[in-house]
Design an enzyme around this catalytic site. Structure first.
Site, PDB file in Angstrom:
ATOM      1  N   GLU A  49     -20.635  10.576 -35.105  1.00 26.08           N
ATOM      2  CA  GLU A  49     -21.996  10.101 -35.410  1.00 26.08           C
ATOM      3  C   GLU A  49     -22.397  10.567 -36.793  1.00 26.08           C
ATOM      4  OE1 GLU A  49     -24.937  10.246 -32.052  1.00 26.08           O
ATOM      5  OE2 GLU A  49     -23.644  11.911 -31.521  1.00 26.08           O
ATOM      6  N   HIS A  60     -19.867  11.825 -21.390  1.00 29.95           N
ATOM      7  CA  HIS A  60     -19.338  10.617 -22.026  1.00 29.95           C
ATOM      8  C   HIS A  60     -17.832  10.718 -22.331  1.00 29.95           C
ATOM      9  CE1 HIS A  60     -23.536   9.963 -22.357  1.00 29.95           C
ATOM     10  NE2 HIS A  60     -23.725  10.493 -23.543  1.00 29.95           N
TER      11      HIS A  60
HETATM   12  C1  BG6 Z   1     -26.408  10.984 -25.894  1.00 28.50           C
HETATM   13  C2  BG6 Z   1     -26.363  12.306 -26.587  1.00 28.50           C
HETATM   14  O1  BG6 Z   1     -26.107  11.123 -24.537  1.00 28.50           O
HETATM   15  O2  BG6 Z   1     -25.467  10.116 -26.503  1.00 28.50           O
HETATM   16  C3  BG6 Z   1     -26.675  12.150 -28.055  1.00 28.50           C
HETATM   17  O3  BG6 Z   1     -27.326  13.171 -25.986  1.00 28.50           O
HETATM   18  C4  BG6 Z   1     -25.746  11.144 -28.680  1.00 28.50           C
HETATM   19  O4  BG6 Z   1     -26.571  13.398 -28.734  1.00 28.50           O
HETATM   20  C5  BG6 Z   1     -25.746   9.857 -27.864  1.00 28.50           C
HETATM   21  O5  BG6 Z   1     -26.218  10.880 -29.988  1.00 28.50           O
HETATM   22  C6  BG6 Z   1     -24.682   8.902 -28.360  1.00 28.50           C
HETATM   23  O6  BG6 Z   1     -24.837   7.683 -27.675  1.00 28.50           O
HETATM   24  P1  BG6 Z   1     -24.452   6.305 -28.354  1.00 28.50           P
HETATM   25  O7  BG6 Z   1     -24.673   5.289 -27.289  1.00 28.50           O
HETATM   26  O8  BG6 Z   1     -25.367   6.152 -29.533  1.00 28.50           O
HETATM   27  O9  BG6 Z   1     -23.010   6.453 -28.769  1.00 28.50           O
END
Ligand code: BG6
Length: 502
Positions: free
Chosen positions: A230, A254
């Protein structure tokens, strides 16, 4: 034209219900839940009648609540042409987290059922900090709001967001509290990654095609990379993140789900129980984390740096973060699944904040060809085949293979065959949160965590967390990387190969 065997998502509307959102004026509700409900409304997928009740401590009227949400969306340019009709579904109930207030909520919900002719079906969504989960679950139990009269008329469900505890012990404690008021079938534990289109496509890609499964194993695969990079920093979530760090925030849930979907065996039936059973087997097969047995971890934290030409602060300078914080914002973990299919194949799991760009993908790196015919003749390096299942920026599947460069001489060239969702499917995509909310309304547990999976995932992670958090040289184990770089230099060289994949 692609052959759509069926639209997996039924176009039937779920049964009429009331969705009560605790944390109704909070960040998660504003950023994810209401936009998801709004998009379902625009696609005519919401139940009819359907009622939303936002609850939080702030005193507001229904209209003030609607206006406050709308004002936030005007700033980000959401198409609000259907907002006024949608917002008639929105109600607001100011609430303090005590018995009296919850008894009032119960009366209010009975009243709404009567006025709107709902059938007494209710979903309670806990879009609140985890410290409130036990309090709310207990109050729902004590006011009998958790009860369901029967499955077809008057069901009650509770939606819990991650983190599901902060280690094995607290996850078990949370589960005991939830189960004191709710049965397992009433509990929906969200992991929004599971609702992403490409993530769901993993099952179809692997088990509805015959050509991949025979090579989906240790004989053909060199390693698997799972990346969730990210560019965003911790933002306004320092309070939560200081307690969580990247391992609890991304790995326990995740990243583990992505690993499990990549490594699992085919389920015997396409139903929640069978799919969950196969997932559980993978987590159970994870090798105990021990450096002597090949497992490794590299932790990092972003320092000041530049992203897209803009200077950004380091983690320790973010508002709300301890200036000596040792909380990791980056981790690379090497794990092994001890079974016949995967023995000794490394699974590299990488996630970090403030990396150069957002990129989420699963990489299947195949082995090199056994006989290096072209290398010996031409001195060429032959890239091994690589399959990328991309979740972000594009939902896509890409396969890289070798071809001959046109011309008189024999010269190799890597080419990529790709499939992108955007290009091939025109309908309005269903955002992950919209999907999970719809499944919850339909009572389908397929895309939710089951408690035994959560416990196993914590059993893997808890010793690693203890090792990382209690070791005497914790500060030396944490590598500071400049924001805008691809993480600490100490990260494995194979990671560098992974991350530099286009
Ligand atoms: C969330 C985390 O569950 O997922 C965040 O708490 C993270 O820190 C986010 O940024 C990432 O999700 P996505 O869908 O943007 O990849």
């Amino acid at each position: 034209m692609p052959n759509h065997a069926c639209d997996i998502l039924s176009t039937d509307r779920p049964a009429s219900c009331t969705l009560v959102i605790f944390g109704g004026s909070g960040d998660l509700t504003r950023r994810k839940l209401i936009p998801a409900l709004y998009s379902l409304y625009r696609q005519n997928r919401l139940p009819e009648p359907f009622v939303i009740v936002g609850c939080s401590r702030t005193i507001m009227t229904d209209n003030q609540y609607r206006d406050k949400l709308k004002a936030g969306y005007e700033n980000i340019g959401l198409d609000l042409s259907d907002w006024d009709a949608f917002s008639s579904l929105l109600n607001y109930y100011p609430l303090t987290y005590d018995l009296e207030s919850f008894s009032g909520l119960r009366e209010y919900l009975v009243h709404l059922d009567q006025v709107n002719h709902c059938r007494g079906n209710r979903i309670f969504d806990l879009a609140v900090p985890p410290s409130l989960y036990p309090i709310i679950a207990d109050l729902l139990g004590r006011t009998s709001l958790s009860e369901q009269r029967n499955r077809n008329n008057g069901w009650t469900r509770i939606v819990v967001e991650k983190p599901f505890g902060r280690d094995l012990e607290s996850a078990l404690a949370l589960d005991r509290i939830l189960h004191a008021s709710f049965k397992e079938e009433q509990i929906f534990r969200i992991d929004h990654y599971l609702a992403k289109e490409t993530v769901q496509n993993m099952l179809i890609f692997r088990f509805a095609n015959s050509i991949f499964e025979p090579i989906w194993n240790r004989h053909h695969i060199e390693y698997v990379g799972i990346i969730a990079a990210e560019s965003m920093g911790v933002g306004s979530r320092a309070g939560y993140y200081e307690q969580a760090g990247v391992l609890r925030d991304m790995f326990q849930n995740h990243m583990m789900q992505l690993l499990v979907l990549t490594a699992m065996e085919p389920p015997c039936r396409l139903e929640a129980g069978s799919v969950q059973d196969e997932k559980i087997k993978v987590i159970r097969s994870l090798r105990d984390f021990h450096p002597d047995q090949g497992s490794r971890i590299c932790l990092g934290q972003y320092g000041p740096g530049t992203i897209d030409g803009v200077d950004v602060t380091g983690y320790r300078q973010e508002p709300g973060v301890d200036q000596h914080s040792l909380v990791p914002t980056f981790a690379l973990m090497e794990l092994y699944v001890d079974n016949w299919r995967w023995q000794d194949v490394p699974f590299f799991l990488v996630s970090g904040k403030r990396l150069p760009r957002k990129k989420t993908q699963i990489i299947i790196q195949f082995k090199e060809v056994p006989h290096r015919l072209f290398k010996d003749v031409l001195g060429e390096t032959i890239g091994a085949n690589r399959l990328i299942i991309e979740i972000f920026p594009e939902e896509a599947i890409r396969l890289t293979f070798q071809t001959k460069n046109p011309g008189a001489s024999i010269c190799l060239r890597s080419m990529t065959m790709d499939f992108t969702y955007n290009e091939h499917y025109q309908g309005e995509p269903l955002e992950a949160y919209a999907r999970v909310l719809l499944d919850c309304m339909n009572g389908d547990h397929m895309l939710f965590w089951r408690q035994d999976g959560i416990e196993l995932s914590w059993s893997v992670l808890t010793p690693i967390l203890q090792e990382c958090e209690q070791c005497c040289n914790r500060d030396q184990q944490l590598h500071i990387y400049p924001a805008g770089s691809w993480g600490p230099e100490a990260a494995d060289s194979r990671f560098q190969k992974l991350i530099h994949t286009p």
